[in-house]
Scaffold this motif. Sequence first.
Motif, PDB file in Angstrom:
ATOM      1  N   ARG A 260       0.856  -1.178   0.000  1.00 27.25           N
ATOM      2  CA  ARG A 260       0.000   0.000   0.000  1.00 27.25           C
ATOM      3  C   ARG A 260       0.896   1.232   0.000  1.00 27.25           C
ATOM      4  O   ARG A 260       1.943   1.240   0.622  1.00 27.25           O
ATOM      5  N   LEU A 261       0.446   2.273  -0.674  1.00 26.54           N
ATOM      6  CA  LEU A 261       1.177   3.527  -0.642  1.00 26.54           C
ATOM      7  C   LEU A 261       0.674   4.360   0.522  1.00 26.54           C
ATOM      8  O   LEU A 261      -0.517   4.622   0.632  1.00 26.54           O
ATOM      9  N   LEU A 262       1.582   4.742   1.401  1.00 21.39           N
ATOM     10  CA  LEU A 262       1.228   5.624   2.497  1.00 21.39           C
ATOM     11  C   LEU A 262       1.650   7.029   2.090  1.00 21.39           C
ATOM     12  O   LEU A 262       2.822   7.299   1.926  1.00 21.39           O
ATOM     13  N   ASP A 263       0.694   7.902   1.878  1.00 23.37           N
ATOM     14  CA  ASP A 263       0.969   9.251   1.399  1.00 23.37           C
ATOM     15  C   ASP A 263       1.220  10.176   2.584  1.00 23.37           C
ATOM     16  O   ASP A 263       0.331  10.861   3.055  1.00 23.37           O
ATOM     17  N   SER A 264       2.454  10.191   3.052  1.00 26.76           N
ATOM     18  CA  SER A 264       2.789  11.076   4.172  1.00 26.76           C
ATOM     19  C   SER A 264       3.183  12.439   3.625  1.00 26.76           C
ATOM     20  O   SER A 264       4.098  12.569   2.833  1.00 26.76           O
ATOM     21  N   GLY A 265       2.460  13.439   4.009  1.00 20.92           N
ATOM     22  CA  GLY A 265       2.765  14.804   3.594  1.00 20.92           C
ATOM     23  C   GLY A 265       2.388  15.106   2.162  1.00 20.92           C
ATOM     24  O   GLY A 265       2.870  16.078   1.584  1.00 20.92           O
ATOM     25  N   GLY A 266       1.548  14.268   1.539  1.00 23.83           N
ATOM     26  CA  GLY A 266       1.103  14.533   0.181  1.00 23.83           C
ATOM     27  C   GLY A 266       2.155  14.280  -0.888  1.00 23.83           C
ATOM     28  O   GLY A 266       2.047  14.788  -2.003  1.00 23.83           O
ATOM     29  N   GLN A 267       3.166  13.513  -0.599  1.00 21.34           N
ATOM     30  CA  GLN A 267       4.246  13.275  -1.553  1.00 21.34           C
ATOM     31  C   GLN A 267       3.764  12.508  -2.785  1.00 21.34           C
ATOM     32  O   GLN A 267       4.173  12.801  -3.894  1.00 21.34           O
ATOM     33  N   VAL A 268       2.897  11.522  -2.597  1.00 21.97           N
ATOM     34  CA  VAL A 268       2.389  10.754  -3.736  1.00 21.97           C
ATOM     35  C   VAL A 268       1.514  11.645  -4.615  1.00 21.97           C
ATOM     36  O   VAL A 268       1.627  11.633  -5.844  1.00 21.97           O
ATOM     37  N   ALA A 269       0.652  12.451  -4.001  1.00 17.94           N
ATOM     38  CA  ALA A 269      -0.210  13.360  -4.764  1.00 17.94           C
ATOM     39  C   ALA A 269       0.636  14.382  -5.524  1.00 17.94           C
ATOM     40  O   ALA A 269       0.344  14.701  -6.682  1.00 17.94           O
ATOM     41  N   LYS A 270       1.679  14.877  -4.888  1.00 14.84           N
ATOM     42  CA  LYS A 270       2.579  15.844  -5.539  1.00 14.84           C
ATOM     43  C   LYS A 270       3.259  15.203  -6.748  1.00 14.84           C
ATOM     44  O   LYS A 270       3.358  15.806  -7.807  1.00 14.84           O
ATOM     45  N   PHE A 271       3.717  13.969  -6.606  1.00 16.54           N
ATOM     46  CA  PHE A 271       4.356  13.250  -7.698  1.00 16.54           C
ATOM     47  C   PHE A 271       3.378  13.043  -8.851  1.00 16.54           C
ATOM     48  O   PHE A 271       3.710  13.297 -10.008  1.00 16.54           O
ATOM     49  N   ASN A 272       2.175  12.571  -8.536  1.00 13.68           N
ATOM     50  CA  ASN A 272       1.164  12.330  -9.574  1.00 13.68           C
ATOM     51  C   ASN A 272       0.808  13.618 -10.309  1.00 13.68           C
ATOM     52  O   ASN A 272       0.637  13.614 -11.533  1.00 13.68           O
ATOM     53  N   LYS A 273       0.698  14.727  -9.597  1.00 12.94           N
ATOM     54  CA  LYS A 273       0.375  16.010 -10.215  1.00 12.94           C
ATOM     55  C   LYS A 273       1.509  16.463 -11.129  1.00 12.94           C
ATOM     56  O   LYS A 273       1.285  16.945 -12.237  1.00 12.94           O
ATOM     57  N   ARG A 274       2.728  16.290 -10.679  1.00 13.23           N
ATOM     58  CA  ARG A 274       3.896  16.742 -11.450  1.00 13.23           C
ATOM     59  C   ARG A 274       4.069  15.965 -12.746  1.00 13.23           C
ATOM     60  O   ARG A 274       4.439  16.512 -13.771  1.00 13.23           O
ATOM     61  N   PHE A 275       3.822  14.671 -12.716  1.00  9.70           N
ATOM     62  CA  PHE A 275       4.065  13.833 -13.872  1.00  9.70           C
ATOM     63  C   PHE A 275       2.791  13.355 -14.569  1.00  9.70           C
ATOM     64  O   PHE A 275       2.800  12.396 -15.338  1.00  9.70           O
ATOM     65  N   ALA A 276       1.666  14.007 -14.338  1.00 12.79           N
ATOM     66  CA  ALA A 276       0.383  13.606 -14.923  1.00 12.79           C
ATOM     67  C   ALA A 276       0.366  13.759 -16.447  1.00 12.79           C
ATOM     68  O   ALA A 276      -0.318  13.014 -17.131  1.00 12.79           O
ATOM     69  N   ASN A 277       1.108  14.713 -16.977  1.00  7.20           N
ATOM     70  CA  ASN A 277       1.055  14.994 -18.429  1.00  7.20           C
ATOM     71  C   ASN A 277       1.987  14.148 -19.265  1.00  7.20           C
ATOM     72  O   ASN A 277       2.082  14.351 -20.468  1.00  7.20           O
TER      73      ASN A 277
END
Length: 73
Positions: A52-69
């Motif tokens: 499971r991915l534990l998103d501490s501090g929004g790091q996973v969301a930040k990564f997904n947003k940065r590389f979404a395109n």
Amino acid sequence: MKQEIHPDYHEITVVMTDGSTYKTRSTWGKEGDTLRLEIDPKSHPAWTGQHRLLDSGGQVAKFNKRFANLGIG
């Protein structure tokens, strides 16, 4: 063996993530203390095989947003 240089070794209660408990001897805390585990062999991916991915501090969301395109996947 030198006297009075070793930590106190006493009985504590360990509470697993599912609520089950057991008693063990440890140098942690004081006699009769309760140690509540956040991760144990019943929930840790290394033993369960479920990652499971534990998103501490929004790091996973930040990564997904940065590389979404990139359009991969």
